[in-house]
Motif scaffolding. Sequence first.
Motif, PDB file in Angstrom:
ATOM      1  N   PHE A  92      -3.398 -24.053 -15.429  1.00  0.00           N
ATOM      2  CA  PHE A  92      -1.998 -24.399 -15.654  1.00  0.00           C
ATOM      3  C   PHE A  92      -1.861 -25.903 -15.847  1.00  0.00           C
ATOM      4  CE2 PHE A  92      -1.960 -20.543 -13.118  1.00  0.00           C
ATOM      5  CZ  PHE A  92      -1.034 -19.762 -13.788  1.00  0.00           C
ATOM      6  N   PRO A  93      -1.280 -26.336 -16.965  1.00  0.00           N
ATOM      7  CA  PRO A  93      -0.985 -27.764 -17.109  1.00  0.00           C
ATOM      8  C   PRO A  93       0.191 -28.121 -16.201  1.00  0.00           C
ATOM      9  CG  PRO A  93      -0.152 -26.548 -18.990  1.00  0.00           C
ATOM     10  CD  PRO A  93      -0.872 -25.559 -18.123  1.00  0.00           C
ATOM     11  N   ILE A  94       0.093 -29.269 -15.567  1.00  0.00           N
ATOM     12  CA  ILE A  94       1.133 -29.732 -14.654  1.00  0.00           C
ATOM     13  C   ILE A  94       1.825 -30.935 -15.300  1.00  0.00           C
ATOM     14  CG2 ILE A  94       1.596 -30.665 -12.359  1.00  0.00           C
ATOM     15  CD1 ILE A  94       0.625 -27.712 -12.398  1.00  0.00           C
ATOM     16  N   PRO A  95       3.145 -30.900 -15.404  1.00  0.00           N
ATOM     17  CA  PRO A  95       3.846 -32.023 -16.051  1.00  0.00           C
ATOM     18  C   PRO A  95       3.748 -33.298 -15.214  1.00  0.00           C
ATOM     19  CG  PRO A  95       5.427 -30.458 -15.139  1.00  0.00           C
ATOM     20  CD  PRO A  95       4.067 -29.852 -14.961  1.00  0.00           C
ATOM     21  N   MET A  96       3.607 -34.413 -15.908  1.00  0.00           N
ATOM     22  CA  MET A  96       3.600 -35.713 -15.232  1.00  0.00           C
ATOM     23  C   MET A  96       5.048 -36.157 -15.069  1.00  0.00           C
ATOM     24  SD  MET A  96       0.197 -37.739 -16.272  1.00  0.00           S
ATOM     25  CE  MET A  96       0.017 -37.550 -18.009  1.00  0.00           C
ATOM     26  N   ILE A  97       5.423 -36.393 -13.826  1.00  0.00           N
ATOM     27  CA  ILE A  97       6.806 -36.720 -13.477  1.00  0.00           C
ATOM     28  C   ILE A  97       6.915 -38.230 -13.254  1.00  0.00           C
ATOM     29  CG2 ILE A  97       8.639 -36.347 -11.793  1.00  0.00           C
ATOM     30  CD1 ILE A  97       7.269 -33.717 -11.036  1.00  0.00           C
ATOM     31  N   PRO A  98       7.903 -38.889 -13.874  1.00  0.00           N
ATOM     32  CA  PRO A  98       8.120 -40.314 -13.590  1.00  0.00           C
ATOM     33  C   PRO A  98       8.376 -40.518 -12.092  1.00  0.00           C
ATOM     34  CG  PRO A  98       9.444 -39.604 -15.464  1.00  0.00           C
ATOM     35  CD  PRO A  98       8.850 -38.360 -14.855  1.00  0.00           C
ATOM     36  N   LYS A  99       7.932 -41.643 -11.590  1.00  0.00           N
ATOM     37  CA  LYS A  99       8.030 -41.934 -10.153  1.00  0.00           C
ATOM     38  C   LYS A  99       9.467 -41.822  -9.642  1.00  0.00           C
ATOM     39  CE  LYS A  99       5.166 -45.040  -8.555  1.00  0.00           C
ATOM     40  NZ  LYS A  99       4.530 -46.280  -8.052  1.00  0.00           N
ATOM     41  N   GLU A 100      10.438 -42.297 -10.419  1.00  0.00           N
ATOM     42  CA  GLU A 100      11.834 -42.251  -9.980  1.00  0.00           C
ATOM     43  C   GLU A 100      12.317 -40.801  -9.850  1.00  0.00           C
ATOM     44  OE1 GLU A 100      10.775 -43.944 -12.776  1.00  0.00           O
ATOM     45  OE2 GLU A 100      10.600 -45.855 -11.717  1.00  0.00           O
ATOM     46  N   GLU A 101      11.903 -39.955 -10.771  1.00  0.00           N
ATOM     47  CA  GLU A 101      12.292 -38.542 -10.724  1.00  0.00           C
ATOM     48  C   GLU A 101      11.618 -37.834  -9.543  1.00  0.00           C
ATOM     49  OE1 GLU A 101      11.713 -34.594 -13.494  1.00  0.00           O
ATOM     50  OE2 GLU A 101      11.941 -36.529 -14.506  1.00  0.00           O
ATOM     51  N   LEU A 102      10.374 -38.193  -9.286  1.00  0.00           N
ATOM     52  CA  LEU A 102       9.656 -37.613  -8.150  1.00  0.00           C
ATOM     53  C   LEU A 102      10.354 -37.997  -6.843  1.00  0.00           C
ATOM     54  CD1 LEU A 102       7.165 -36.015  -7.184  1.00  0.00           C
ATOM     55  CD2 LEU A 102       5.883 -38.173  -7.204  1.00  0.00           C
ATOM     56  N   TRP A 103      10.736 -39.254  -6.720  1.00  0.00           N
ATOM     57  CA  TRP A 103      11.444 -39.700  -5.514  1.00  0.00           C
ATOM     58  C   TRP A 103      12.780 -38.978  -5.373  1.00  0.00           C
ATOM     59  CZ3 TRP A 103      10.306 -41.491  -1.065  1.00  0.00           C
ATOM     60  CH2 TRP A 103      11.304 -41.985  -0.229  1.00  0.00           C
ATOM     61  N   ALA A 104      13.462 -38.733  -6.482  1.00  0.00           N
ATOM     62  CA  ALA A 104      14.735 -38.010  -6.431  1.00  0.00           C
ATOM     63  C   ALA A 104      14.535 -36.597  -5.880  1.00  0.00           C
ATOM     64  CB  ALA A 104      15.367 -37.950  -7.820  1.00  0.00           C
ATOM     65  N   LYS A 105      13.388 -35.996  -6.155  1.00  0.00           N
ATOM     66  CA  LYS A 105      13.098 -34.646  -5.669  1.00  0.00           C
ATOM     67  C   LYS A 105      12.728 -34.619  -4.188  1.00  0.00           C
ATOM     68  CE  LYS A 105      11.246 -32.916 -10.067  1.00  0.00           C
ATOM     69  NZ  LYS A 105      11.895 -31.659 -10.342  1.00  0.00           N
ATOM     70  N   ILE A 106      12.012 -35.655  -3.712  1.00  0.00           N
ATOM     71  CA  ILE A 106      11.455 -35.600  -2.350  1.00  0.00           C
ATOM     72  C   ILE A 106      11.988 -36.664  -1.402  1.00  0.00           C
ATOM     73  CG2 ILE A 106       9.311 -34.582  -3.204  1.00  0.00           C
ATOM     74  CD1 ILE A 106       7.982 -37.360  -2.704  1.00  0.00           C
ATOM     75  N   GLY A 107      12.688 -37.647  -1.920  1.00  0.00           N
ATOM     76  CA  GLY A 107      13.081 -38.809  -1.117  1.00  0.00           C
ATOM     77  C   GLY A 107      13.856 -38.485   0.144  1.00  0.00           C
ATOM     78  N   GLU A 108      14.853 -37.621   0.037  1.00  0.00           N
ATOM     79  CA  GLU A 108      15.679 -37.295   1.206  1.00  0.00           C
ATOM     80  C   GLU A 108      14.830 -36.610   2.286  1.00  0.00           C
ATOM     81  OE1 GLU A 108      19.570 -34.605   2.378  1.00  0.00           O
ATOM     82  OE2 GLU A 108      19.212 -35.089   0.269  1.00  0.00           O
TER      83      GLU A 108
END
Length: 171
Positions: A92-108
Amino acid sequence: VFPGILLAGTADRIKDEGGEEEGDFGTFQLVDHKTSRYAKQDYGPRNVPEWSIQLNLYRYMYETMTGRQATGLWVWRTYRGSYERTRTFRKFPIPMIPKEELWAKIGEWVTSLRDYLQQADAMKRDEAALTALVKSIRMDGKLDNMFNGKKCELYCSFKNRCYAIEGLVDF
Protein backbone atom coordinates in the motif's frame (compact mmCIF):
# COMPACT_ATOMS: atom_id res chain seq x y z
CA VAL A 1 9.82 17.08 14.80
CA PHE A 2 7.43 19.24 16.85
CA PRO A 3 8.77 21.69 19.47
CA GLY A 4 8.35 20.42 23.04
CA ILE A 5 7.30 16.92 21.96
CA LEU A 6 9.65 13.98 22.32
CA LEU A 7 9.12 11.15 19.83
CA ALA A 8 10.55 7.66 19.50
CA GLY A 9 9.83 4.98 16.97
CA THR A 10 11.27 1.98 15.21
CA ALA A 11 11.00 1.78 11.45
CA ASP A 12 10.84 -1.71 10.00
CA ARG A 13 12.89 -0.88 6.92
CA ILE A 14 14.52 2.22 5.46
CA LYS A 15 16.03 2.08 1.99
CA ASP A 16 18.62 4.84 1.78
CA GLU A 17 19.30 6.20 -1.67
CA GLY A 18 22.72 7.87 -1.61
CA GLY A 19 23.35 11.46 -2.64
CA GLU A 20 25.09 12.14 -5.93
CA GLU A 21 27.10 15.22 -5.03
CA GLU A 22 28.93 16.61 -2.01
CA GLY A 23 26.46 18.13 0.43
CA ASP A 24 23.60 16.11 -1.09
CA PHE A 25 22.38 13.87 1.72
CA GLY A 26 20.27 11.79 -0.64
CA THR A 27 16.82 10.34 -0.30
CA PHE A 28 15.14 7.33 1.27
CA GLN A 29 12.03 5.20 1.19
CA LEU A 30 10.41 3.98 4.40
CA VAL A 31 8.63 0.63 4.59
CA ASP A 32 6.52 -0.73 7.42
CA HIS A 33 5.33 -4.33 7.68
CA LYS A 34 1.87 -5.21 9.01
CA THR A 35 0.57 -8.71 9.61
CA SER A 36 -3.03 -9.77 10.02
CA ARG A 37 -5.24 -12.78 9.53
CA TYR A 38 -6.50 -13.45 6.06
CA ALA A 39 -10.07 -12.43 5.26
CA LYS A 40 -11.99 -12.77 2.02
CA GLN A 41 -12.43 -8.98 2.02
CA ASP A 42 -9.20 -6.96 2.00
CA TYR A 43 -9.49 -4.39 4.79
CA GLY A 44 -6.04 -2.90 4.18
CA PRO A 45 -7.18 0.24 2.35
CA ARG A 46 -9.29 1.41 5.32
CA ASN A 47 -6.13 1.44 7.46
CA VAL A 48 -4.13 3.78 5.22
CA PRO A 49 -5.18 6.99 7.10
CA GLU A 50 -3.99 5.51 10.44
CA TRP A 51 -0.80 4.12 8.90
CA SER A 52 -0.06 7.46 7.25
CA ILE A 53 0.21 9.14 10.65
CA GLN A 54 2.69 6.55 11.93
CA LEU A 55 4.84 6.48 8.79
CA ASN A 56 4.89 10.24 8.38
CA LEU A 57 6.06 10.62 11.99
CA TYR A 58 8.86 8.13 11.26
CA ARG A 59 9.59 10.02 8.05
CA TYR A 60 9.99 13.37 9.79
CA MET A 61 12.13 11.85 12.55
CA TYR A 62 14.46 10.26 9.99
CA GLU A 63 14.62 13.39 7.85
CA THR A 64 15.52 15.44 10.94
CA MET A 65 18.23 12.97 11.99
CA THR A 66 19.85 12.45 8.58
CA GLY A 67 19.04 15.40 6.32
CA ARG A 68 17.74 12.93 3.72
CA GLN A 69 14.34 13.45 2.08
CA ALA A 70 11.65 10.80 1.72
CA THR A 71 10.64 9.79 -1.80
CA GLY A 72 8.10 7.17 -0.75
CA LEU A 73 6.28 5.59 2.19
CA TRP A 74 4.91 2.06 1.95
CA VAL A 75 3.14 -0.60 3.99
CA TRP A 76 3.62 -4.25 3.11
CA ARG A 77 0.75 -6.22 4.56
CA THR A 78 1.13 -9.96 5.07
CA TYR A 79 -2.05 -11.97 5.44
CA ARG A 80 -1.45 -15.09 7.57
CA GLY A 81 -3.38 -18.15 6.53
CA SER A 82 -3.99 -17.04 2.96
CA TYR A 83 -4.39 -19.95 0.57
CA GLU A 84 -4.10 -17.71 -2.47
CA ARG A 85 -0.50 -16.72 -3.18
CA THR A 86 -1.62 -13.61 -5.02
CA ARG A 87 -3.43 -12.35 -1.90
CA THR A 88 -0.82 -13.18 0.75
CA PHE A 89 1.12 -9.92 0.34
CA ARG A 90 -0.20 -6.46 -0.49
CA LYS A 91 1.76 -3.25 -0.89
CA PHE A 92 0.00 0.00 0.00
CA PRO A 93 1.40 3.42 -0.92
CA ILE A 94 1.14 5.82 2.00
CA PRO A 95 0.55 9.52 1.24
CA MET A 96 3.17 11.98 2.44
CA ILE A 97 1.45 14.49 4.70
CA PRO A 98 2.80 18.04 5.17
CA LYS A 99 4.01 18.60 8.73
CA GLU A 100 1.35 21.25 9.43
CA GLU A 101 -1.44 18.89 8.34
CA LEU A 102 0.01 16.07 10.42
CA TRP A 103 0.09 18.32 13.49
CA ALA A 104 -3.53 19.32 12.82
CA LYS A 105 -4.47 15.63 12.98
CA ILE A 106 -2.52 14.72 16.14
CA GLY A 107 -1.63 17.95 17.93
CA GLU A 108 -4.52 18.08 20.39
CA TRP A 109 -4.10 14.43 21.37
CA VAL A 110 -0.29 14.70 21.65
CA THR A 111 -0.32 17.82 23.81
CA SER A 112 -3.05 16.46 26.11
CA LEU A 113 -1.07 13.23 26.56
CA ARG A 114 2.09 15.20 27.31
CA ASP A 115 0.21 17.33 29.83
CA TYR A 116 -1.28 14.27 31.58
CA LEU A 117 2.15 12.65 31.82
CA GLN A 118 3.70 15.81 33.24
CA GLN A 119 0.89 16.09 35.82
CA ALA A 120 1.29 12.42 36.78
CA ASP A 121 5.03 12.81 37.17
CA ALA A 122 4.56 15.87 39.39
CA MET A 123 2.16 14.01 41.71
CA LYS A 124 3.67 10.51 41.64
CA ARG A 125 4.08 10.47 45.43
CA ASP A 126 0.48 11.56 46.10
CA GLU A 127 -1.60 8.39 45.65
CA ALA A 128 -5.01 10.08 45.97
CA ALA A 129 -4.16 12.85 43.49
CA LEU A 130 -2.73 10.34 41.00
CA THR A 131 -5.82 8.14 41.27
CA ALA A 132 -8.08 11.18 40.70
CA LEU A 133 -6.03 12.15 37.63
CA VAL A 134 -6.27 8.66 36.16
CA LYS A 135 -10.04 8.59 36.77
CA SER A 136 -10.37 11.85 34.83
CA ILE A 137 -8.75 10.36 31.70
CA ARG A 138 -10.94 8.63 29.13
CA MET A 139 -10.05 4.94 28.66
CA ASP A 140 -9.33 5.20 24.93
CA GLY A 141 -7.91 1.71 24.52
CA LYS A 142 -10.84 0.00 26.19
CA LEU A 143 -13.62 2.15 24.77
CA ASP A 144 -12.39 2.59 21.19
CA ASN A 145 -11.36 -1.04 20.60
CA MET A 146 -7.95 0.22 19.46
CA PHE A 147 -5.48 -2.32 18.04
CA ASN A 148 -8.29 -4.88 17.75
CA GLY A 149 -9.10 -4.43 21.43
CA LYS A 150 -5.53 -5.19 22.49
CA LYS A 151 -4.24 -1.68 23.22
CA CYS A 152 -4.68 -1.94 26.97
CA GLU A 153 -3.49 -5.55 27.22
CA LEU A 154 -0.45 -5.26 24.98
CA TYR A 155 0.69 -1.65 25.05
CA CYS A 156 -0.21 0.01 28.33
CA SER A 157 2.09 -0.40 31.32
CA PHE A 158 -0.55 1.23 33.56
CA LYS A 159 -3.33 -1.20 32.59
CA ASN A 160 -3.58 -3.13 35.89
CA ARG A 161 -3.83 0.05 37.92
CA CYS A 162 -6.28 1.66 35.52
CA TYR A 163 -8.56 -1.39 35.49
CA ALA A 164 -8.52 -1.52 39.31
CA ILE A 165 -9.45 2.17 39.54
CA GLU A 166 -12.33 1.64 37.10
CA GLY A 167 -13.48 -1.52 38.89
CA LEU A 168 -12.91 -3.69 35.83
CA VAL A 169 -12.02 -7.37 36.09
CA ASP A 170 -8.60 -8.25 34.69
CA PHE A 171 -7.82 -11.89 33.88
